[in-house]
Design an enzyme around this catalytic site. Structure first.
Site, short mmCIF file in Angstrom:
data_model
loop_
_atom_site.label_atom_id
_atom_site.label_comp_id
_atom_site.label_asym_id
_atom_site.label_seq_id
_atom_site.Cartn_x
_atom_site.Cartn_y
_atom_site.Cartn_z
N PHE B 201 0.86 -1.19 0.00
CA PHE B 201 0.00 0.00 0.00
C PHE B 201 0.89 1.24 0.00
O PHE B 201 1.76 1.39 0.86
CB PHE B 201 -0.93 -0.01 1.23
CG PHE B 201 -1.74 1.23 1.37
CD1 PHE B 201 -2.69 1.56 0.41
CD2 PHE B 201 -1.57 2.07 2.46
CE1 PHE B 201 -3.45 2.73 0.53
CE2 PHE B 201 -2.34 3.23 2.59
CZ PHE B 201 -3.27 3.55 1.63
N GLU B 273 -1.45 2.96 -16.95
CA GLU B 273 -1.62 3.68 -15.68
C GLU B 273 -0.51 3.31 -14.71
O GLU B 273 -0.21 2.13 -14.54
CB GLU B 273 -2.98 3.32 -15.04
CG GLU B 273 -4.17 3.83 -15.81
CD GLU B 273 -5.47 3.67 -15.02
OE1 GLU B 273 -6.47 4.25 -15.46
OE2 GLU B 273 -5.49 2.96 -13.98
N ASN B 289 -5.43 0.44 -19.93
CA ASN B 289 -6.77 0.61 -20.45
C ASN B 289 -6.72 0.56 -21.97
O ASN B 289 -6.04 1.38 -22.60
CB ASN B 289 -7.38 1.93 -19.99
CG ASN B 289 -7.46 1.99 -18.48
OD1 ASN B 289 -7.82 1.02 -17.83
ND2 ASN B 289 -7.08 3.12 -17.91
N ARG B 291 -8.61 1.35 -24.58
CA ARG B 291 -9.74 2.10 -25.17
C ARG B 291 -9.38 3.57 -25.19
O ARG B 291 -8.37 3.97 -24.61
CB ARG B 291 -10.99 1.91 -24.29
CG ARG B 291 -10.70 2.37 -22.86
CD ARG B 291 -11.91 2.52 -21.99
NE ARG B 291 -11.55 3.22 -20.76
CZ ARG B 291 -11.14 2.63 -19.65
NH1 ARG B 291 -11.05 1.33 -19.58
NH2 ARG B 291 -10.80 3.35 -18.59
#
Lengths: 164, 454
Positions: B201, B273, B289, B291
Site C-alpha cells: 500500500f 496507468e 486501459n 480504449r
C-alpha cells in the site's frame, strides 16, 4: 451541416472585434446564441434542433423522459404509509443478486430500517422505511424501474406489537 | 480497408465526440441508441440512428448481440465502442471479427492480456516494468509469509475487481487472516471470482498515466496525464502533462509505457496507468486501459492530435503517420468533469431535464458535452454531463483560464458539481500542483460547511 467547436470559435473571431454583444443564429437544424458579458468574455448556448433519423428512414418515436410516478399507488386502507423512492432508478430488494431480501411482507421495520436499494446513475442509494410498522405490501418487483417518487412498498403503521 | 460507415455503440459526450471526427473525415456515423437516448443530441447529429434496445444498459449498451445486430442493420464497416460499456469486451471484439466488422480497438488477444489484472501484471513484468511489490494469493494459509515479504500496510485486491471495488487495506498483521477470508468471500460473491492478490500500500501516491498510440508495430507515447484528483476512484480533474514530476522519472515512465506497448505488439489507443510512489520517488505499473479514455482531450490539447482520427486510421489498417520525434508538447491542459450530482448532499445523483446550458467560449477553451436546453439526463447511465477543457501556455495560465471559464458555466435543471470544481481551483495546494490521490478526500473533509452549499 452542423457547427463544430472550431466553427463557433471562427464566428467569435469575426464578431469579437465588432461592436456586437449578442449574436443569435437560427437555421432549420440548429440555434446558436453568443453573448458577451460585462468583463468582455463570451458565453455560448447552442441547440441542435435537427430531428434524428432512424436507419430505416422512419421518424423517431416520442421518448419518455424522466417521468413522475402515477398516482396509482394510493394506500389501499388507513394506516398504510408508502415508502417512496428518493430518486428515480432500478429498485433492488436485496443487497446483491442471490442474497436474501432486505425485508419481506410481515417484517417489522423502524424509520431507519433499510428496505431496499435504488440504483440511479450507477450509484446505489439505500431506501429507508421512514415509518415504523410492518411491511404490508411490496409494490415493485426486484430490478423494476421506479419513477421519480414512486411507491416501492407500504408499511402498516397500525400493526400491533410494534414498538413506536 | 477504408471505413465508410461506423456504428457508434455508446452515448453522451463521447458519442458526440466520435460523430464529430467521423463527420470531419467524411465517414458516415450511425448511432446505436437506447430508447432513452433516441432524441439525444448525438442522435440528432448522427447521420442515422439504430434502436439498440430498452433504456437499462444491460438491455442496450451492454448487450453484445444487440450491438452486433445494430451494426448489421446499419450496414456498418466498423464499431466504435467509445469508453465504458463494451469498449474492452472480448466477446464483442471476437463477434466483430467473425462478422467481418472492424472492432475499433486492440485485438481480442490484447484485450485478454490487459483485461485480467494478473495477466496484465505478468505482461508488465515480462516487458520490464516495475510493479507494486505483491503477488497472487494461491493459498490463504500462505498469506502471512507473502504479507511479510511485501510489508505493511498492504492491500488485498480482488482479481475480478476494479475501479476501487473489491479492495481492502490491512495495517496490522493481526488483522490479516480475517480480512483475507472476508475478501475472498466477497470477491466470490461480487465478481464470481474468489481470487485475490496482495499488494504494497503506497501511502502517498499519484495517479499518472501515459497515452499510447500504436499500429501493431510502431508504438508512440503522447505524454503523461495526472488524474490524482479522485473521489472513490472516480476521476474528477485531469491534466496534461503531469505537473511537478521529476523529468528523469517522467522519461522513465514514457519508456516503460512504450516498452509494454511493444511487448504486446499493441494496436490502437491505450493508456498505461502508473502509481507514482512520492515518498520513494519511483513508480509502479497499475493497469492498462485498452480504449479511448474520458480524459483524452487534455492530451489532444497539448499534442494537437485528434485521437479518434488516429484510432480510425489504425482501424483502417494504416501505419502511424508520425513517429515519436514528430510529437511536440505545447503548454498545459486541464479538464474538469462536470457531473450531474449534488455534491453538497453527499454527491447525490441528479437526473432530470436540463432547461438551460450555457458554456464559456474563447481561445483555449473546449467543451465536450451532449447537453442542451431540453435534453434529458436519464437515471440509467453515469452522471457525466460535460467536460470543460482549457489549454494554456503553462499550468498557471491554464489555471487562470479554467477559473474564469468555470465562472461562466451555467447549467439549470439538474444539480452539477461546477461549484465543487471552483472550490478545488481556489485551493493553494492544488494550484501548486502534484497533489496525491488522497488529497481530494482531505479537502472535502476540511471544507467549511458553509462553502459546501455554494
Amino acid at each position: 451541416m452542423n457547427l463544430t467547436g472550431e466553427d463557433v470559435q471562427d464566428i467569435l473571431r469575426i464578431i469579437d472585434g465588432m461592436e456586437v454583444d449578442r449574436l443569435y443564429l437560427r437555421t432549420g437544424r440548429f440555434e446558436l446564441s453568443l453573448c458577451r458579458g460585462g468583463d468582455g468574455e463570451w458565453t455560448q448556448s447552442a441547440r441542435t434542433t435537427a430531428e434524428p433519423v432512424l436507419v430505416d428512414g422512419r421518424e423517431v418515436p416520442a421518448v419518455q423522459g424522466v417521468a413522475a410516478a402515477d398516482e396509482q399507488t394510493e394506500p389501499a386502507r388507513e394506516g398504510l404509509t408508502g415508502v417512496r423512492t428518493p430518486l428515480p432508478g432500478a429498485f433492488y430488494r436485496a443487497p446483491k443478486p442471490g442474497a436474501a431480501p432486505f425485508v419481506e411482507i410481515g417484517d417489522e421495520v423502524t424509520e431507519t430500517t433499510v428496505v431496499g436499494i435504488v440504483e440511479t446513475m450507477k450509484l446505489m442509494n439505500s431506501v429507508y422505511a421512514e415509518a415504523s410498522g410492518t411491511v404490508a405490501e411490496i409494490v415493485l418487483g426486484d430490478g423494476e424501474f421506479a419513477e421519480q417518487g414512486a411507491v416501492l412498498m407500504f408499511i402498516d403503521t397500525l400493526a400491533t406489537g410494534v414498538a413506536p | 480497408m477504408i471505413l465508410r460507415r461506423v456504428l457508434i455503440a455508446n452515448r453522451g459526450e463521447i458519442a458526440l465526440r466520435i460523430i464529430r471526427t467521423c463527420r470531419r473525415l467524411g465517414i458516415e456515423a450511425v448511432l446505436a441508441a437506447s430508447d432513452a437516448d433516441l432524441d439525444s443530441v448525438p442522435a440528432r447529429l448522427a447521420d442515422r440512428v439504430v434502436r439498440l434496445g430498452p433504456a437499462p444498459p444491460s438491455a442496450s449498451y451492454l448487450d453484445v448481440d444487440a450491438v452486433l445486430t445494430a451494426a448489421k442493420t446499419a450496414g456498418a464497416d466498423a464499431i466504435h465502442p467509445g469508453y465504458g460499456f463494451l469498449s474492452e469486451n472480448q466477446r464483442l471484439a471476437r463477434a466483430c471479427t467473425e462478422a467481418g466488422i472492424v472492432f475499433i480497438g486492440p485485438t481480442v488477444e490484447q484485450l485478454a492480456s490487459v483485461g485480467d489484472k494478473l495477466e496484465a501484471r505478468r505482461h508488465a513484468v515480462a516487458a520490464g516494468l516495475p510493479v507494486v511489490p505483491g503477488g497472487p494469493l494461491e493459498d490463504t494459509a500462505d498469506a502471512a509469509r507473502l504479507a511479510a515479504e511485501i510489508g505493511y500496510p498492504l492491500l488485498i485486491k480482488a482479481v475480478g475487481g476494479g475501479g476501487g471495488r473489491g479492495m481492502k487495506q490491512v495495517h496490522d498483521p493481526a488483522d490479516l487472516s480475517a480480512t483475507v477470508d472476508l475478501a475472498v468471500a466477497e470477491a466470490g460473491a461480487a465478481f464470481g471470482d474468489p481470487r485475490v492478490y496482495l499488494e504494497r500500500f503506497v501511502a502517498t501516491g499519484r495517479h499518472v498515466e501515459v497515452q499510447l498510440i500504436a499500429d501493431g508495430e510502431n508504438v508512440v507515447h503522447l505524454g503523461t496525464r495526472d488524474c490524482s484528483v479522485q473521489r472513490r476512484y472516480q476521476k474528477l480533474i485531469e491534466e496534461a502533462p503531469a505537473p511537478a514530476l521529476d523529468p528523469a522519472l517522467r522519461e522513465e515512465m514514457h519508456r516503460a509505457a512504450v516498452a509494454l506497448g511493444k511487448h504486446l505488439e499493441y494496436r490502437g489507443l491505450g493508456t498505461v496507468e502508473f502509481l507514482v510512489d512520492v515518498d520513494r520517488g519511483t513508480f509502479y505499473f497499475l493497469e492498462m486501459n485498452a480504449r479511448i479514455q474520458v480524459e483524452h482531450p487534455v492530451t489532444e490539447a497539448i499534442t494537437g492530435l485528434d485521437l479518434v482520427a488516429e484510432q480510425l486510421a489504425v482501424a483502417e489498417g494504416r501505419s502511424l503517420s508520425f513517429g515519436q520525434a514528430d510529437v511536440c508538447f505545447t503548454g498545459h491542459a486541464i479538464e474538469c468533469r462536470i457531473n450531474a450530482e449534488d455534491w453538497a448532499r453527499d454527491f447525490q445523483p441528479s437526473p432530470g431535464t436540463v432547461t438551460e446550458a450555457v458554456w464559456p467560449l474563447g481561445d483555449g477553451i473546449r467543451i465536450d458535452t451532449h447537453l442542451q436546453a431540453g435534453a434529458s439526463v436519464p437515471p440509467y447511465y453515469d452522471s457525466l454531463l460535460a467536460k470543460l477543457i482549457v489549454h494554456g501556455r503553462d499550468r498557471a495560465d491554464a489555471l487562470a483560464r479554467l477559473r474564469a471559464a468555470l465562472a461562466r458555466c451555467a447549467v439549470v435543471g439538474v444539480s452539477t458539481n461546477i461549484p465543487l470544481h471552483q472550490e478545488v481551483l481556489a485551493q493553494a495546494e492544488f494550484a501548486e500542483g502534484g497533489v496525491d490521490t488522497a488529497w481530494f478526500t482531505r479537502f472535502l473533509r476540511d471544507l467549511p460547511v458553509g462553502s459546501s452549499r455554494g
